[in-house]
Design an enzyme around this catalytic site. Structure first.
Site, PDB file in Angstrom:
ATOM      1  N   HIS A 139       0.873  -1.180   0.000  1.00 42.07           N
ATOM      2  CA  HIS A 139       0.000   0.000   0.000  1.00 42.07           C
ATOM      3  C   HIS A 139       0.910   1.230   0.000  1.00 42.07           C
ATOM      4  CE1 HIS A 139      -2.766   2.969   1.836  1.00 42.07           C
ATOM      5  NE2 HIS A 139      -3.751   2.176   1.500  1.00 42.07           N
ATOM      6  N   ASP A 216       3.172  -4.528   7.869  1.00 35.95           N
ATOM      7  CA  ASP A 216       1.935  -3.763   7.737  1.00 35.95           C
ATOM      8  C   ASP A 216       0.788  -4.767   7.838  1.00 35.95           C
ATOM      9  OD1 ASP A 216      -0.364  -2.618   6.802  1.00 35.95           O
ATOM     10  OD2 ASP A 216       0.526  -1.714   5.018  1.00 35.95           O
ATOM     11  N   LYS A 242     -10.559  -0.847  10.241  1.00 37.58           N
ATOM     12  CA  LYS A 242     -10.699  -2.045   9.395  1.00 37.58           C
ATOM     13  C   LYS A 242     -11.018  -3.273  10.257  1.00 37.58           C
ATOM     14  CE  LYS A 242      -7.247  -0.211   6.196  1.00 37.58           C
ATOM     15  NZ  LYS A 242      -8.010   0.258   5.041  1.00 37.58           N
ATOM     16  N   CYS A 380      -4.836   2.592  -3.585  1.00 39.80           N
ATOM     17  CA  CYS A 380      -3.592   3.098  -2.972  1.00 39.80           C
ATOM     18  C   CYS A 380      -2.471   2.080  -3.130  1.00 39.80           C
ATOM     19  CB  CYS A 380      -3.790   3.446  -1.500  1.00 39.80           C
ATOM     20  SG  CYS A 380      -4.907   4.807  -1.245  1.00 39.80           S
TER      21      CYS A 380
HETATM   22  C1  LIG Z   1      -2.350  -2.842   3.503  1.00 36.70           C
HETATM   23  C2  LIG Z   1      -2.691  -1.469   3.988  1.00 36.70           C
HETATM   24  N1  LIG Z   1      -1.774  -0.731   4.591  1.00 36.70           N
HETATM   25  C3  LIG Z   1      -2.026   0.495   5.055  1.00 36.70           C
HETATM   26  C4  LIG Z   1      -3.257   1.062   4.920  1.00 36.70           C
HETATM   27  C5  LIG Z   1      -3.486   2.439   5.445  1.00 36.70           C
HETATM   28  O1  LIG Z   1      -4.382   2.394   6.508  1.00 36.70           O
HETATM   29  P1  LIG Z   1      -4.913   3.752   7.167  1.00 36.70           P
HETATM   30  O2  LIG Z   1      -5.484   4.551   6.038  1.00 36.70           O
HETATM   31  O3  LIG Z   1      -5.963   3.286   8.133  1.00 36.70           O
HETATM   32  O4  LIG Z   1      -3.763   4.409   7.821  1.00 36.70           O
HETATM   33  C6  LIG Z   1      -4.267   0.349   4.275  1.00 36.70           C
HETATM   34  C7  LIG Z   1      -5.592   0.955   4.052  1.00 36.70           C
HETATM   35  O5  LIG Z   1      -6.313   0.585   3.165  1.00 36.70           O
HETATM   36  C8  LIG Z   1      -3.982  -0.955   3.814  1.00 36.70           C
HETATM   37  O6  LIG Z   1      -4.911  -1.682   3.204  1.00 36.70           O
END
Ligand SMILES: Cc1ncc(COP(=O)(O)O)c(C=O)c1O
Length: 422
Positions: A139, A216, A242, A380
């Site tokens: 991401h 992550d 989430k 993203c």
């Molecule tokens: C794999 C992954 N990492 C990081 C994030 C970022 O999360 P946040 O926007 O809650 O900081 C997301 C959000 O979709 C994600 O799916």
């Protein structure tokens, strides 16, 4: 056998839920909504999952009976709020099996947690020509902070490639290590493809080279049983929203040995032991990384979400979501003109797809008319889109409260898309 289970075995001989799905769904008020005159099929859980009534009730109870600022007063409400906030930290420690409570830091979310590590660890300990390994499946929030570090410090990013199924090439990963490798940052589950990466083995590989690993876990913590001690990761991050919790709060788990030597991310109240104009002494972990008044209600809400998930059982969550994914994969796999993107052997509850000749945004718009909520775009994760040669995908992502009927609603919606663009 409960009513829902027996109904499923008639309508869907394919599979049954390991819990009373009707009761679970009744716990989530938003799932009762109709959208465009159709029952809502909420399949955008990878972006944000919904909150149970128990979480909503906990937030209201906190705001109406327990709210005050934490850590700073001896009066009843402040002590009550502090106990609830620190109680939530304890719940999260148990949820991910962290060794100690002080290894659990409240952040604003996964993005904030990665940035905290980039600042606190990366800026302090990495330098010119040091290398950071990430993967092609990341991401943006696990790419951009490391790029910023590279720009500032002269480090280099090395990227683990993936195959056509969306699985990381582990031989290539092993080959990326050299004497300059100083950090690995990898996703546990890909948000765009659903691939579950073998992070335990990948961490062991990095540790053989003496390199720490950040995982992550934004898409893993809501779907799999996470045990940070078993993984032996150095850092693990996830977001509450989430995980059926509130927005604005997330977790960074870090091994105390790293957190102790890291620089604070932000300066301000609560993160200090003493301040004079000449010198500031920082607070102990985790408070060193929690400057200012935190989102107290959201942290307590996350604690309530963890309670709810423990009640359902993470094994049951994983089992049912896997069956939903298998069913959806089988149904979409039989549709001519539907291409699935991300076909790894080990996947979590994400199904990315494209419909021939139709832009994903049109797919999403027509599905919305049918009451089906999916996400469309690059999620993203633009490097994933580039790898698969598509500008975007439509993505259905499941939560344990989803049903096989909602998968059918998705399939019927895709048929309508195909008819309209025929
Ligand atoms: C794999 C992954 N990492 C990081 C994030 C970022 O999360 P946040 O926007 O809650 O900081 C997301 C959000 O979709 C994600 O799916």
């Amino acid at each position: 056998m409960n009513a829902v289970t027996s109904l499923k075995s008639v309508v869907h001989p394919y599979t049954t839920a390991p819990f009373d799905l009707a009761r679970i769904r009744a716990d989530f008020p938003i799932l009762k909504l109709s959208v465009n005159g159709k029952p809502l099929a909420y399949l955008d859980n990878a972006a944000s999952a919904q909150m149970s009534q128990s979480v909503l009730d906990r937030l209201i109870q906190y705001q109406t009976r327990e709210h005050a600022n934490i850590h700073r007063a001896v009066h009843y409400l402040s002590e009550t709020a502090t106990a609830a906030y620190e109680g939530a930290r304890k719940k999260i420690q148990r949820f991910i099996n962290a060794r100690e409570e002080r290894e659990v830091i409240f952040t604003r979310g996964t993005t904030d947690a990665v940035n905290l590590v980039m600042h606190g660890y990366g800026r302090a300990l990495l330098g010119d020509n040091d290398e950071i390994i990430i993967s092609q499946l990341e991401h943006h929030s696990n790419i951009v902070p490391w790029q910023m570090l590279c720009q500032e410090k002269g480090c280099k990013l090395r990227v683990i490639p993936c195959n056509d199924a969306g699985e990381l090439l582990l031989d290539e990963y092993e080959r990326l290590f050299n004497a300059r490798t100083k950090f690995v940052a990898i996703t546990h589950v890909s948000n765009a493809l659903g691939t579950v990466n073998p992070v335990k083995d990948m961490i062991a590989t990095a540790h053989r080279h003496g390199v720490p690993v950040l995982v992550d876990g934004a898409q893993a913590a809501p779907h799999l049983k996470v045990d940070v001690q078993d993984l032996d990761c150095d850092f693990y991050c996830f977001s509450a929203h989430k995980l059926c919790g509130p927005t604005g709060i997330g977790i960074l788990h870090g091994k105390a040995v790293h957190l102790e030597k890291m620089q604070p991310y932000q300066g301000g109240g609560d993160m200090i032991l003493s301040v004079t104009f000449e010198k500031t002494t920082y607070n102990v972990i985790p408070y060193k990384f929690e400057a200012g008044t935190p989102p107290i209600a959201a942290a307590i809400g996350l604690g309530a979400a963890v309670d709810y998930l423990n009640g359902v059982g993470m094994e049951h969550v994983a089992t049912w979501e896997h069956q939903l994914l298998e069913y959806a994969t089988r149904e979409l796999g039989q549709m001519k003109g539907v291409r699935m993107i991300g076909t790894a052997k080990d996947k979590a509850a994400v199904l990315s797809f494209n419909v021939d000749g139709v832009h994903p945004h049109d797919v999403g718009t027509i599905l919305n008319e049918e009451g089906v909520a999916v996400r469309t775009g690059h999620h993203c994760a633009q490097p994933v889109m580039q790898r698969f040669g598509v500008p975007a995908t439509a993505r259905a992502s499941f939560c344990f409260y989803n049903t096989l009927e909602e998968v059918d609603q998705l399939v019927a919606g895709i048929r309508r898309v195909q008819k309209m663009f025929a």
